[in-house]
Motif scaffolding. Structure first.
Motif, short mmCIF file in Angstrom:
data_model
loop_
_atom_site.label_atom_id
_atom_site.label_comp_id
_atom_site.label_asym_id
_atom_site.label_seq_id
_atom_site.Cartn_x
_atom_site.Cartn_y
_atom_site.Cartn_z
N VAL A 6 6.61 13.97 10.36
CA VAL A 6 5.17 13.71 10.45
C VAL A 6 4.94 12.21 10.63
O VAL A 6 5.39 11.41 9.79
N GLN A 7 4.22 11.82 11.69
CA GLN A 7 3.92 10.41 11.91
C GLN A 7 2.45 10.12 11.58
O GLN A 7 1.56 10.86 11.99
N SER A 15 6.50 11.93 6.28
CA SER A 15 6.87 13.18 5.60
C SER A 15 7.54 14.12 6.58
O SER A 15 7.67 13.81 7.77
N ARG A 16 7.94 15.28 6.07
CA ARG A 16 8.56 16.32 6.90
C ARG A 16 7.74 17.59 6.83
O ARG A 16 7.14 17.91 5.81
N PHE A 47 0.82 -1.21 0.00
CA PHE A 47 0.00 0.00 0.00
C PHE A 47 0.85 1.26 0.00
O PHE A 47 0.65 2.18 -0.78
N PHE A 48 1.84 1.29 0.90
CA PHE A 48 2.62 2.50 1.07
C PHE A 48 3.62 2.73 -0.06
O PHE A 48 3.96 3.85 -0.37
N SER A 49 4.12 1.64 -0.66
CA SER A 49 5.16 1.82 -1.67
C SER A 49 4.66 1.65 -3.08
O SER A 49 5.43 1.78 -4.02
N TYR A 62 1.40 11.99 0.50
CA TYR A 62 1.49 12.61 1.81
C TYR A 62 2.01 14.04 1.74
O TYR A 62 2.32 14.64 2.76
N ASN A 63 2.11 14.57 0.52
CA ASN A 63 2.44 15.98 0.36
C ASN A 63 1.17 16.80 0.57
O ASN A 63 0.13 16.52 -0.02
N ARG A 64 1.26 17.78 1.43
CA ARG A 64 0.07 18.52 1.81
C ARG A 64 0.41 19.97 2.08
O ARG A 64 1.47 20.26 2.65
N LYS A 65 -0.47 20.87 1.68
CA LYS A 65 -0.31 22.29 1.98
C LYS A 65 -1.51 22.75 2.80
O LYS A 65 -2.65 22.41 2.49
#
Length: 564
Positions: free
Chosen positions: A337-338, A354-355, A37-39, A282-285
């Motif tokens: 980010v967890q 993510s960071r 799922f994640f990769s 998981y990229n978010r603004k």
């Protein structure tokens, strides 16, 4: 390695033996599916090989090892050790631990009130929770919890479950903790009375004078944004024109609460924070979107090494948009980010995905090396040893990590939020005697007894009159010293003289809290902050910096002496 001490073998019924195997295999299968799922299917062959090897070893141990084993415990241990090879914040919680950890933000609980991190079998304090018993007795960010009631907390037994079990307990019960602290050769002993850890997260909101308001946020929990709006409404009703927002010692919490508060200060639809990860899902603004409660008026943010995560997001957004002057010391630097992933048996994996980045592009996360969490957790001690807490010149900026605020001011990445105005840690009144008074709860117990014995006298005045006129007399100080001696604390004259101003202020603050604060229904502890803030060098510096904060709001940087 030492030969293991013979122990009574664990005897499990056939059903009990099979159950953890099924659970662990299901868990492993879930991890395998999670990898897909994640990769997106990448490295599936490698993941399958790893799963097959783990399953093979687990089955060999279960079927052939000389003694009976607790398979569930082995699986949990292997997961913990695997995650130690990753970043310092990816973590695994067994089902019981996951429930206890969530209660830190979602509801109240009884305990000593610390945010902690475990690495290499050592429990490090990230921050004592404001208003909790640990803060009251003087536990500090960076302290190492060594023993609890004589039981070793460091070593192989240092797990989340063990920490929760030893530190939490019925309110009113006492726990004895041995603490290691940077700068002190010998460990310190603290006697802490467990209490209900407050669910409130806005600790104080009061007017310093006719224009300046002070608001302290201790963490970002479910109710923080609502508490903030209530407090701001009250301050505005009292004539608020300038604000001190205190985020010192705030270990973070829910990001959405922090960005909602940032939105109340920042106009338009400006960027507040963004995240980037290996997987662009998981990229978010997050942008401002509301007409805020305080988009105009000078703002000063107080921050220090105990300000982490969500508090850094808030401070970074306000700094990058030139909306607030940051005063204090460099923040903790927790910008990973967890994602909490609940596993089939109720356990939880908190996986870094993510960071966090501030609007200018700065990564909040301080430097770390994979698998070297011990160095990471000693960062606060390293800052102390390097002199960073005491001199702005000790902070070294990496020219490659130079960014710009909206107005073109230079700000730097490299870990945490760098203050616009540096204020050193004030240790001028610290002494061994003062630490022992905190550790044994002498000040708090004396203040409570004083309030109980002087109800009629104190009840004849309001708090403002108490604040202006009440003094802790020499006779009261003598009684307090006698209490200390009865508790086995022998003060040296030089220690007493050095710490006297702080002892007097703390005692007065506790008397104010017990007499007037406990009558409150809003969870605020204004009384103790109103007494102590005049002795706080960071707070006092903030009051002197409102001219610069006002210039900053207008876009005039000439008075700030900042690089552009």
């Amino acid at each position: 390695m030492q030969e293991p001490t013979p122990q009574k073998p664990i005897k499990n019924s056939p059903q009990t033996v099979r159950l953890p195997i099924v659970i662990s295999l299901t868990l492993a299968a879930g991890m395998l599916m999670g990898a897909v799922f994640f990769s997106g299917g990448k490295s599936l062959t490698d993941t399958a090989k790893g799963y097959a090897k783990f399953r093979e070893v687990l089955m060999l141990v279960e079927n052939n090892y000389v003694d009976s084993v607790d398979t569930d415990e082995l699986v949990d241990y292997s997961i913990h050790k695997m995650l130690e090879k990753l970043d310092p914040h990816t973590s695994y919680f067994a089902a019981e631990e996951a429930t206890a950890a969530r209660s830190q933000l979602e509801s109240g609980f009884d305990g000593i009130g610390v945010e902690f991190n475990i690495y290499n079998d050592t429990v490090y304090v990230v921050s004592p929770l404001s208003g909790g018993p640990s803060e009251t007795v003087g536990i500090q960010s960076g302290d190492r919890l060594l023993k609890v009631n004589g039981e070793e907390l460091s070593g192989p037994g240092a797990t989340n479950a063990r920490v929760f079990k030893l530190l939490r307990g019925k309110r009113g019960t006492e726990v004895n903790i041995l603490v290691g602290r940077t700068g002190l050769k010998e460990p310190m002993t603290f006697d802490i009375i467990r209490d209900r850890i407050p669910t409130y997260s806005v600790d104080a909101a009061y007017m310093v004078d006719g224009e300046i308001g002070y608001l302290k946020v201790s963490r970002f929990s479910e109710t923080t944004y609502d508490e903030f709006k209530t407090a701001m409404t009250s301050l505005k009703g009292q004539g608020l024109k300038k604000l001190i927002l205190d985020l010192r010692g705030n270990p973070g919490g829910y990001m959405e609460r922090a960005t909602s508060i940032a939105d109340e200060f920042i106009s338009g639809n400006k960027l507040l924070v963004y995240t980037e990860g290996k997987d662009n899902r998981y990229n978010r603004k997050t942008n401002a979107k509301l007409k805020g409660m305080f988009e105009e008026g000078p703002v000063i943010v107080l921050a220090n090494e105990g300000s982490a995560s969500a508090s850094e997001i808030l401070a970074g957004a306000l700094q990058d948009h030139d909306r607030a002057l940051v005063v204090g010391r460099r923040t903790f630097g927790k910008g990973l980010v967890q994602m909490p992933i609940k596993l089939n048996d109720g356990s939880e994996l908190r996986l870094t995905i993510s960071r966090y980045y501030t609007p200018s592009g700065r990564s909040i996360q301080k430097h770390y090396e994979l698998g070297k969490g011990e160095d990471y957790n000693k960062d606060l001690s390293t800052r102390f040893d390097s002199g960073e807490y005491f001199s702005a010149d000790s902070i070294k900026f990496d020219p490659k990590l130079r960014y710009q605020t909206d107005g073109g001011r230079a700000v730097y990445g490299g870990g945490g939020i760098m203050p616009d105005v540096f204020v050193p840690r004030d240790t001028s009144m610290n002494s061994k005697f003062l630490f022992e008074l905190y550790a044994k709860n002498i000040l708090r117990e004396y203040a409570l007894r004083y309030v109980n014995d002087h109800q009629k006298t104190l009840g004849k005045q309001d708090f403002n009159e108490f604040l202006k006129k009440f003094t802790v007399t020499d006779a009261m100080l003598k009684e307090l010293v006698q209490d200390a001696k009865k508790a086995g604390i022998k003060p040296k004259e030089e220690d007493l003289a050095r710490s006297k101003p702080l002892i007097l202020a703390q005692t007065k603050g506790y008397i104010g809290r017990y007499q007037w604060g406990r009558q409150r229904k809003d969870g605020l502890n204004n009384e103790i902050f109103q007494v102590l803030n005049p002795t706080d060098n960071v707070f006092q510096e903030a009051l002197r910096q409102f001219g610069k904060a006002a210039d900053l709001e207008r876009g005039d940087f000439s008075s700030l002496n900042v690089e552009k």
